[in-house]
Design a protein around this motif. Structure first.
Motif, PDB file in Angstrom:
ATOM      1  N   LEU A 131       2.405 -10.729  -3.999  1.00 13.66           N
ATOM      2  CA  LEU A 131       1.524 -11.540  -3.167  1.00 13.66           C
ATOM      3  C   LEU A 131       2.210 -12.823  -2.713  1.00 13.66           C
ATOM      4  N   ASN A 132       1.880 -13.247  -1.500  1.00 17.47           N
ATOM      5  CA  ASN A 132       2.342 -14.558  -1.054  1.00 17.47           C
ATOM      6  C   ASN A 132       1.491 -15.636  -1.725  1.00 17.47           C
ATOM      7  N   PRO A 133       1.955 -16.886  -1.766  1.00 20.74           N
ATOM      8  CA  PRO A 133       1.227 -17.935  -2.498  1.00 20.74           C
ATOM      9  C   PRO A 133      -0.214 -18.137  -2.039  1.00 20.74           C
ATOM     10  N   ALA A 134      -0.472 -18.014  -0.739  1.00 20.72           N
ATOM     11  CA  ALA A 134      -1.828 -18.245  -0.230  1.00 20.72           C
ATOM     12  C   ALA A 134      -2.790 -17.176  -0.732  1.00 20.72           C
ATOM     13  N   ASP A 135      -2.401 -15.904  -0.606  1.00 19.84           N
ATOM     14  CA  ASP A 135      -3.263 -14.821  -1.086  1.00 19.84           C
ATOM     15  C   ASP A 135      -3.388 -14.859  -2.595  1.00 19.84           C
ATOM     16  N   ASN A 136      -2.324 -15.225  -3.262  1.00 17.02           N
ATOM     17  CA  ASN A 136      -2.333 -15.320  -4.720  1.00 17.02           C
ATOM     18  C   ASN A 136      -3.462 -16.236  -5.194  1.00 17.02           C
ATOM     19  N   LEU A 137      -3.511 -17.435  -4.658  1.00 17.56           N
ATOM     20  CA  LEU A 137      -4.544 -18.401  -5.056  1.00 17.56           C
ATOM     21  C   LEU A 137      -5.927 -17.978  -4.569  1.00 17.56           C
ATOM     22  N   ASP A 138      -6.004 -17.517  -3.324  1.00 17.90           N
ATOM     23  CA  ASP A 138      -7.290 -17.137  -2.738  1.00 17.90           C
ATOM     24  C   ASP A 138      -7.915 -15.966  -3.485  1.00 17.90           C
ATOM     25  N   TRP A 139      -7.134 -14.953  -3.807  1.00 18.60           N
ATOM     26  CA  TRP A 139      -7.675 -13.773  -4.478  1.00 18.60           C
ATOM     27  C   TRP A 139      -8.061 -14.070  -5.918  1.00 18.60           C
TER      28      TRP A 139
ATOM     29  N   PRO B  63     -19.410  -1.779  -4.147  1.00 19.25           N
ATOM     30  CA  PRO B  63     -18.530  -1.726  -2.963  1.00 19.25           C
ATOM     31  C   PRO B  63     -17.362  -2.695  -3.093  1.00 19.25           C
ATOM     32  N   TRP B  64     -16.249  -2.305  -2.492  1.00 20.37           N
ATOM     33  CA  TRP B  64     -15.057  -3.146  -2.535  1.00 20.37           C
ATOM     34  C   TRP B  64     -15.329  -4.525  -1.930  1.00 20.37           C
TER      35      TRP B  64
ATOM     36  N   LEU C 233     -10.238  -4.642  -1.368  1.00 20.01           N
ATOM     37  CA  LEU C 233      -9.922  -3.516  -0.490  1.00 20.01           C
ATOM     38  C   LEU C 233      -8.589  -3.746   0.202  1.00 20.01           C
ATOM     39  N   GLU C 234      -8.333  -4.991   0.624  1.00 20.12           N
ATOM     40  CA  GLU C 234      -7.049  -5.327   1.225  1.00 20.12           C
ATOM     41  C   GLU C 234      -5.917  -5.118   0.226  1.00 20.12           C
ATOM     42  N   ALA C 235      -6.127  -5.505  -1.018  1.00 24.63           N
ATOM     43  CA  ALA C 235      -5.118  -5.291  -2.057  1.00 24.63           C
ATOM     44  C   ALA C 235      -4.837  -3.804  -2.224  1.00 24.63           C
ATOM     45  N   ARG C 236      -5.900  -2.999  -2.310  1.00 21.86           N
ATOM     46  CA  ARG C 236      -5.732  -1.557  -2.453  1.00 21.86           C
ATOM     47  C   ARG C 236      -4.927  -0.983  -1.295  1.00 21.86           C
TER      48      ARG C 236
ATOM     49  N   ARG D  41      -2.812  -2.493   0.731  1.00 21.60           N
ATOM     50  CA  ARG D  41      -1.404  -2.926   0.704  1.00 21.60           C
ATOM     51  C   ARG D  41      -0.604  -2.136  -0.328  1.00 21.60           C
ATOM     52  N   ILE D  42      -1.203  -1.909  -1.482  1.00 22.28           N
ATOM     53  CA  ILE D  42      -0.507  -1.165  -2.533  1.00 22.28           C
ATOM     54  C   ILE D  42      -0.245   0.269  -2.079  1.00 22.28           C
ATOM     55  N   GLN D  43      -1.255   0.888  -1.462  1.00 22.58           N
ATOM     56  CA  GLN D  43      -1.079   2.254  -0.978  1.00 22.58           C
ATOM     57  C   GLN D  43       0.001   2.322   0.101  1.00 22.58           C
ATOM     58  N   ALA D  44       0.028   1.335   0.993  1.00 21.03           N
ATOM     59  CA  ALA D  44       1.043   1.318   2.037  1.00 21.03           C
ATOM     60  C   ALA D  44       2.438   1.130   1.459  1.00 21.03           C
ATOM     61  N   LEU D  45       2.525   0.397   0.357  1.00 24.29           N
ATOM     62  CA  LEU D  45       3.817   0.115  -0.268  1.00 24.29           C
ATOM     63  C   LEU D  45       4.435   1.365  -0.867  1.00 24.29           C
ATOM     64  N   CYS D  46       3.625   2.160  -1.591  1.00 23.27           N
ATOM     65  CA  CYS D  46       4.217   3.261  -2.366  1.00 23.27           C
ATOM     66  C   CYS D  46       3.710   4.642  -1.983  1.00 23.27           C
ATOM     67  N   GLY D  47       2.731   4.747  -1.091  1.00 23.42           N
ATOM     68  CA  GLY D  47       2.292   6.049  -0.651  1.00 23.42           C
ATOM     69  C   GLY D  47       1.334   6.753  -1.587  1.00 23.42           C
ATOM     70  N   LEU D  48       0.957   6.117  -2.681  1.00 26.56           N
ATOM     71  CA  LEU D  48      -0.009   6.697  -3.606  1.00 26.56           C
ATOM     72  C   LEU D  48      -1.421   6.345  -3.161  1.00 26.56           C
TER      73      LEU D  48
END
Length: 248
Positions: free
Chosen positions: A73-81, A128-129, A134-137, A139-146
């Motif tokens: 995560l970038n610093p902004a999303d890290n703190l926000d999430w 519900p997400w 949902l954005e985290a999910r 991004r993770i799926q896009a990263l590794c294809g799972l």
């Protein structure tokens, strides 16, 4: 918000892959440590962030089948999430130990797709997400294809909150599942222990880091976040999982 009165009694390879190399038929660019096929001197392994790659502090004989992204995560999303995670509804449930009910040593939450999930003979409806989760999910799926369709949250308020040794190996998440773990807040030590040899590998999971336990990890390794007497702040961990028998 999560209002279901569910209480979790916690459900409790493939080593180094170079950037661009195919993994289980999928391509991932990742920062990885070690290979399960490379022998090393015996000992405990402690892994933490280095300049560009992870730093091996003490060597071990077996590397677990994981992908580790210390700066996912970038610093902004890290703190926000982290802030948004704390604002969600959390449950500190109960579990049975030696015939007695005791509080679960952490708070928990469950979010996912519009399904009911079978757990311990009961159907539990995931909330519900939240948008950020949902954005985290995604991004993770896009990263590794799972693919992951629900997330379990664990909230460790103090160093007394913990999760003992276990494997995420129950039928509803399928055989040889991958589990992605996103950390927010204070750093806690995540331990992996090889079932056959007893060798332990430690990861210092900083806020914004992502660790993916690949297929085979749950079968061959168990993991834990143990209590600590060290002063630590609050940590929230989201584990993204597949669910093979989800029902509408």
């Amino acid at each position: 918000m999560l209002r279901n009165a569910f209480f979790f009694r916690h459900w409790g390879g493939f080593g180094s892959v170079l950037p661009g190399r195919s993994l289980l038929g999928r391509t991932c660019n990742e920062k990885l440590v070690g290979s399960a096929s490379i022998p090393r001197p015996a000992g405990t392994v402690i892994l933490k962030r280095g300049n560009d790659m992870n730093t091996l502090l003490t060597k071990g004989t077996i590397a677990p089948p994981v992908q580790f992204y210390p700066d996912f995560l970038n610093p902004a999303d890290n703190l926000d999430w982290f802030t948004k995670s704390k604002a969600l509804y959390w449950v500190r449930g109960e579990m049975t130990m030696y015939g007695k009910k005791i509080p679960v040593p952490r708070e928990e939450a469950l979010f996912g797709d519009d399904f009911r999930y079978e757990y311990r003979g009961a159907l539990i409806k995931a909330e519900p997400w939240p948008d950020f989760l949902l954005e985290a999910r995604n991004r993770i799926q896009a990263l590794c294809g799972l693919t992951f369709n629900f997330a379990v949250g664990n909230r460790y308020v103090t160093g007394k909150d913990s999760i003992g040794w276990h494997s995420d190996s129950f039928p509803q998440i399928g055989k040889r599942p991958a589990v992605a773990s996103l950390s927010l807040g204070s750093t806690r030590r995540f331990k992996l222990r090889h079932k056959a040899s007893g060798e332990v590998v430690d990861y210092e999971l900083e806020s914004g880091s992502l660790l993916i336990m690949l297929p085979g990890c749950q079968e061959e390794w168990e993991h834990a976040v143990l209590k600590t007497a060290r002063p630590v702040g609050e940590r929230i961990n989201w584990t993204f999982r597949p669910h093979r028998e989800a029902q509408l």
